[in-house]
Design a protein around this motif. Sequence first.
Motif, mmCIF file in Angstrom:
data_model
loop_
_atom_site.group_PDB
_atom_site.id
_atom_site.type_symbol
_atom_site.label_atom_id
_atom_site.label_comp_id
_atom_site.label_asym_id
_atom_site.label_seq_id
_atom_site.Cartn_x
_atom_site.Cartn_y
_atom_site.Cartn_z
ATOM 1 N N VAL A 1 -55.258 -30.928 -14.018
ATOM 2 C CA VAL A 1 -56.401 -30.247 -14.069
ATOM 3 C C VAL A 1 -57.409 -30.621 -15.338
ATOM 4 C CG1 VAL A 1 -57.820 -28.112 -14.302
ATOM 5 C CG2 VAL A 1 -55.857 -28.066 -12.639
ATOM 6 N N TRP A 2 -56.604 -30.350 -16.534
ATOM 7 C CA TRP A 2 -57.159 -30.775 -17.778
ATOM 8 C C TRP A 2 -57.667 -32.327 -17.871
ATOM 9 C CZ3 TRP A 2 -56.739 -33.782 -22.071
ATOM 10 C CH2 TRP A 2 -57.643 -33.437 -23.374
ATOM 11 N N CYS A 3 -56.646 -33.095 -17.598
ATOM 12 C CA CYS A 3 -57.069 -34.684 -17.569
ATOM 13 C C CYS A 3 -58.355 -35.067 -16.402
ATOM 14 C CB CYS A 3 -55.860 -35.305 -17.237
ATOM 15 S SG CYS A 3 -54.506 -35.393 -18.477
ATOM 16 N N GLU A 4 -58.199 -34.507 -15.297
ATOM 17 C CA GLU A 4 -59.015 -34.805 -14.664
ATOM 18 C C GLU A 4 -60.698 -34.126 -15.118
ATOM 19 O OE1 GLU A 4 -60.682 -36.338 -11.113
ATOM 20 O OE2 GLU A 4 -58.612 -36.401 -11.864
ATOM 21 N N ASP B 1 -62.454 -37.613 -22.398
ATOM 22 C CA ASP B 1 -61.835 -38.481 -23.627
ATOM 23 C C ASP B 1 -60.593 -39.284 -22.776
ATOM 24 O OD1 ASP B 1 -60.405 -39.680 -25.644
ATOM 25 O OD2 ASP B 1 -60.965 -37.628 -26.965
ATOM 26 N N GLU B 2 -60.797 -40.285 -22.639
ATOM 27 C CA GLU B 2 -59.265 -40.764 -22.065
ATOM 28 C C GLU B 2 -58.319 -41.033 -22.651
ATOM 29 O OE1 GLU B 2 -56.642 -42.528 -19.546
ATOM 30 O OE2 GLU B 2 -58.314 -41.419 -18.981
ATOM 31 N N LEU C 1 -51.799 -36.689 -23.518
ATOM 32 C CA LEU C 1 -51.258 -35.908 -23.089
ATOM 33 C C LEU C 1 -50.320 -36.352 -21.921
ATOM 34 C CD1 LEU C 1 -51.006 -32.718 -22.847
ATOM 35 C CD2 LEU C 1 -53.057 -32.879 -21.232
ATOM 36 N N ARG C 2 -50.592 -37.251 -21.079
ATOM 37 C CA ARG C 2 -49.666 -37.738 -20.352
ATOM 38 C C ARG C 2 -48.587 -38.463 -20.753
ATOM 39 N NH1 ARG C 2 -54.749 -39.940 -17.932
ATOM 40 N NH2 ARG C 2 -54.245 -41.872 -18.901
ATOM 41 N N PRO D 1 -53.450 -37.812 -9.272
ATOM 42 C CA PRO D 1 -53.787 -39.014 -10.010
ATOM 43 C C PRO D 1 -52.860 -39.159 -11.299
ATOM 44 C CG PRO D 1 -55.616 -38.741 -8.964
ATOM 45 C CD PRO D 1 -54.876 -37.566 -8.861
ATOM 46 N N HIS D 2 -52.945 -38.015 -12.193
ATOM 47 C CA HIS D 2 -52.613 -37.840 -13.401
ATOM 48 C C HIS D 2 -51.028 -37.549 -13.652
ATOM 49 C CE1 HIS D 2 -56.558 -38.287 -15.367
ATOM 50 N NE2 HIS D 2 -56.928 -37.515 -14.288
#
Length: 446
Positions: free
Chosen positions: A94-97, A101-102, A108-109, A137-138
């Motif tokens: 949820v957060w990465c989507e 800020d890639e 985080l990943r 995806p993440h």
Amino acid sequence: MEPYREHLRLVGELYDLRQRWLCGWETTLDDLAEVEARVDGHLQALGRGGEAALGVALMDTAPEEPWTFYVLVALACRLHRFAIVRVPLLEVEVWCEESTDERAAASLRQAVADGLVHHLASDAADLVAEALRDAGPHVASVLAMCVGARGWVVAADELREVAGRECADRPAVLRALAQLPGTVPGAMLASVRCGDPDVARAAAVAALRCGEASVLDRLARRKCAPWTALPVAMGGGPAMGAWLMEAARGEEPAQALLGLGVFGDPRGLAVLVEQLRTEAHAEVAALGLFLITGARLGLKDDAEGEGIEERACDRAWTALEGSGISTEPVVWERWLAEHGQRLRPGQRHRLGRLAGPHTDLDVLSMALPLWLRRCLADEFVIRYGVQWSYEPDLPVVQQREIIEQVRSRLDDPCLRFVEGEWYFQGRLAPVGESVEWKDAGRRVKS
């Protein structure tokens, strides 16, 4: 609750320290092992707290601070609570989507993947495979890194399926595929044609790790694509040196200059010294010189390498802060005039020694930045055909165990590698067309 929070905070600080040290030039494996031992001590203390400690870790997670996710995942893995691991995985998706800020999303990943790789029990492979089937995806990228680093063949089908759909970090997924023995490289070969150079390069390296020699011919026909130089250097035979030298004089020579260093033939030294005179290429040219000669020749920079901290670790490959590697052409010309005769043109070198499996294993244990050791680890697989689960950011104990196991296998008299030769998957690489190096290179001025 405060004692638990103190342990959590200390683990987080140590994890962040380890990540910074992995990216630098001065940290030895012994340094990293000491940090990892301290992390283990705090995690043991948290483990004795059981559910209470886990509850505090759950409450204190914050995506903006990746270390909180590392600690939570590590503790949940040690307590064999994979159901709890799914909680931060969902939050990561949820957060990465939503994040713009890639670099923060990638951090985080990586933190979650590190927690899984370092601490998940070996009997959890089926659970990870199941989670991969419906991962976004993440999370798919995170779980792929875990599957690849752990060499979990049981999840190979799920990983291949992930490689065919949208994922946040396709290079990581392709790398993971290459880490599983017997993987069909269809997705890799298709991705070599990708317009994203990072994806294409990762796909080419992955395919070469799997023994797809045909990729080298494809790359050699794509001189206009700068990213092709490094895979060519990692798997090409002796005739590819002239190709690399030509690319190193092209419009975008940086990766070819690095490639000349990885390739290891001293006949490329002249081009590297020549490119030292161009400020934009000086650092990578110096790095190429170092990879062949092992000489540093510069004053060690005691200042903290802020450039490394400001950039993603695997993209900071031209940063020499703290390396002691000189970028002064005159210094290198003087050194080569005095010592260059020790290097044997037409033979492969690594840090001043004739390259071979034992030398290359020794280099993997040296104080080098993570991106460089990862590159050399890939080259080791491509050159010698060794199937291993080695990753240069694994816990040091595991790294050393894997390296020593491979070293003992290399003592088999049936494995007669000749130092200085170019190999591909354990066999001598084709010599190819006769190349007149003296026309491709230029004499180093003394």
